[in-house]
Design a protein around this motif. Sequence first.
Motif, PDB file in Angstrom:
ATOM      1  N   VAL A  65       0.837  -1.201   0.000  1.00  0.00           N
ATOM      2  CA  VAL A  65       0.000   0.000   0.000  1.00  0.00           C
ATOM      3  C   VAL A  65       0.877   1.258   0.000  1.00  0.00           C
ATOM      4  N   ALA A  66       1.951   1.210   0.782  1.00  0.00           N
ATOM      5  CA  ALA A  66       2.862   2.365   0.811  1.00  0.00           C
ATOM      6  C   ALA A  66       3.436   2.606  -0.595  1.00  0.00           C
ATOM      7  N   LEU A  67       3.794   1.544  -1.280  1.00  0.00           N
ATOM      8  CA  LEU A  67       4.331   1.689  -2.643  1.00  0.00           C
ATOM      9  C   LEU A  67       3.281   2.297  -3.572  1.00  0.00           C
ATOM     10  N   ASP A  68       2.036   1.847  -3.415  1.00  0.00           N
ATOM     11  CA  ASP A  68       0.964   2.430  -4.241  1.00  0.00           C
ATOM     12  C   ASP A  68       0.825   3.930  -3.980  1.00  0.00           C
ATOM     13  N   TYR A  69       0.891   4.313  -2.723  1.00  0.00           N
ATOM     14  CA  TYR A  69       0.785   5.742  -2.381  1.00  0.00           C
ATOM     15  C   TYR A  69       1.894   6.551  -3.060  1.00  0.00           C
ATOM     16  N   LEU A  70       3.113   6.057  -2.891  1.00  0.00           N
ATOM     17  CA  LEU A  70       4.250   6.800  -3.437  1.00  0.00           C
ATOM     18  C   LEU A  70       4.171   6.826  -4.966  1.00  0.00           C
ATOM     19  N   ALA A  71       3.701   5.711  -5.534  1.00  0.00           N
ATOM     20  CA  ALA A  71       3.633   5.610  -6.996  1.00  0.00           C
ATOM     21  C   ALA A  71       2.663   6.621  -7.610  1.00  0.00           C
ATOM     22  N   VAL A  72       1.546   6.871  -6.939  1.00  0.00           N
ATOM     23  CA  VAL A  72       0.583   7.816  -7.519  1.00  0.00           C
ATOM     24  C   VAL A  72       0.961   9.268  -7.243  1.00  0.00           C
ATOM     25  N   GLY A  73       1.949   9.464  -6.378  1.00  0.00           N
ATOM     26  CA  GLY A  73       2.410  10.846  -6.160  1.00  0.00           C
ATOM     27  C   GLY A  73       2.057  11.438  -4.812  1.00  0.00           C
ATOM     28  N   ILE A  74       1.668  10.600  -3.855  1.00  0.00           N
ATOM     29  CA  ILE A  74       1.567  11.119  -2.488  1.00  0.00           C
ATOM     30  C   ILE A  74       3.008  11.345  -2.035  1.00  0.00           C
ATOM     31  N   ASN A  75       3.305  12.590  -1.706  1.00  0.00           N
ATOM     32  CA  ASN A  75       4.686  12.993  -1.464  1.00  0.00           C
ATOM     33  C   ASN A  75       4.984  12.961   0.037  1.00  0.00           C
ATOM     34  N   PRO A  76       5.878  12.067   0.453  1.00  0.00           N
ATOM     35  CA  PRO A  76       6.127  11.924   1.885  1.00  0.00           C
ATOM     36  C   PRO A  76       6.790  13.155   2.516  1.00  0.00           C
ATOM     37  N   GLU A  77       7.251  14.067   1.669  1.00  0.00           N
ATOM     38  CA  GLU A  77       7.810  15.312   2.205  1.00  0.00           C
ATOM     39  C   GLU A  77       6.705  16.246   2.695  1.00  0.00           C
ATOM     40  N   VAL A  78       5.521  16.104   2.107  1.00  0.00           N
ATOM     41  CA  VAL A  78       4.428  16.996   2.531  1.00  0.00           C
ATOM     42  C   VAL A  78       3.279  16.255   3.215  1.00  0.00           C
ATOM     43  N   SER A  79       3.082  14.981   2.876  1.00  0.00           N
ATOM     44  CA  SER A  79       2.033  14.191   3.520  1.00  0.00           C
ATOM     45  C   SER A  79       2.677  13.273   4.547  1.00  0.00           C
ATOM     46  N   THR A  80       1.973  13.025   5.645  1.00  0.00           N
ATOM     47  CA  THR A  80       2.494  12.114   6.657  1.00  0.00           C
ATOM     48  C   THR A  80       1.836  10.761   6.484  1.00  0.00           C
ATOM     49  N   ILE A  81       2.602   9.790   6.008  1.00  0.00           N
ATOM     50  CA  ILE A  81       2.062   8.435   5.822  1.00  0.00           C
ATOM     51  C   ILE A  81       2.472   7.621   7.048  1.00  0.00           C
TER      52      ILE A  81
END
Length: 333
Positions: A65-81
């Motif tokens: 799921v984390a890979l899916d998030y990063l793949a679509v462009g949820i940016n861990p620099e601005v979003s807190t996963i």
Amino acid sequence: MTQKKNILTGDRPTGNLHLGHYVGSLENRVKLQNDYNQFVIIADIQALTDNADNPTKVRNNILEVALDYLAVGINPEVSTIFIQSLVPEIAELTMYYLNLVTVNRLKRNPTVKSEIDQKSFGESIPAGFLTYPVNQVADITAFKASLIPVGEDQLPMIEQTLEVVRKFNRIYQPVLIEPEALISQFPRLPGTDGKSKMSKSLGNAIALADSPDSIEEKVMGMFTDPNHIRVEDPGKVEGNPVFDYLDIFDPEKDKVKELKEDYRRGGLGDVKVKRRLNRVLQNFLKPIRERREEYAKDPGEVMNILKKGSEKARIEASKTVTEVRKAMQIDYF
Ligand code: TRP
């Protein structure tokens, strides 16, 4: 400067995310992440409420799921996963909120009801499963979230959250925020079989991580108008998922309009339309898959993103718990 408002949303780690997740919520998360303080929860405790006997599945899907998030462009620099179980304050809040909800109310939650029907629990509904909406109330309120980008199936959860928040604020002190759901423009993506909902468990999903061959196979096997037998026959566009997907994913809207007219009139074959949809989806999913593969080369780094995110999330949730305890007069020392 006004303070950014908070978003809280997320998914159960029970499988790869698919196009339905994308149009239902992921797209909004990517769009809004710079304007809000966004928290994205990988809800492992919620996943265990109906997978208690399958911890390996939940464990393995955290990374997926984390890979899916990063793949679509949820940016861990601005979003807190973050991972739900690493924020035990959520479990604590759940325990407090359970007193504000009745068993009957939980049994009437439409999403819970349909899941109970689907999962064949029979009479043996795990208490954790029945009460997971309260756990979700804790997810949302722990982060003082005011906006929840979710698919339509989650509306009953937001409804329950409002009820608990209002009750809490009335009985104790007004410390919790009333959230609002953000439903996407296309709230419910049908499955490749034409059924009303794309879902991994129904076997009608196109995953964000699917290979080009698998995408093609699924598209070419899609349900269309069953009465459109010969190419010359007039076909139906409504309830035909091939056209629903074109409406959403094909950037050439005029062309889609034309295709629909041809299909309705008769003379346009399913294979031709499906070939176009295949091209459209291949183009859409290729950059997502490539970014996913890039991140997948270093799973340690991805897990590190989750670790850091969870630490940050915990600080935020602790602040709420302190206020909640005070409001409930259990702040002894
Ligand atoms: N129930 C959601 C799902 O099944 C996942 C989820 C857990 C969630 N906690 C949440 C969604 C909080 C929105 C907000 O997909």
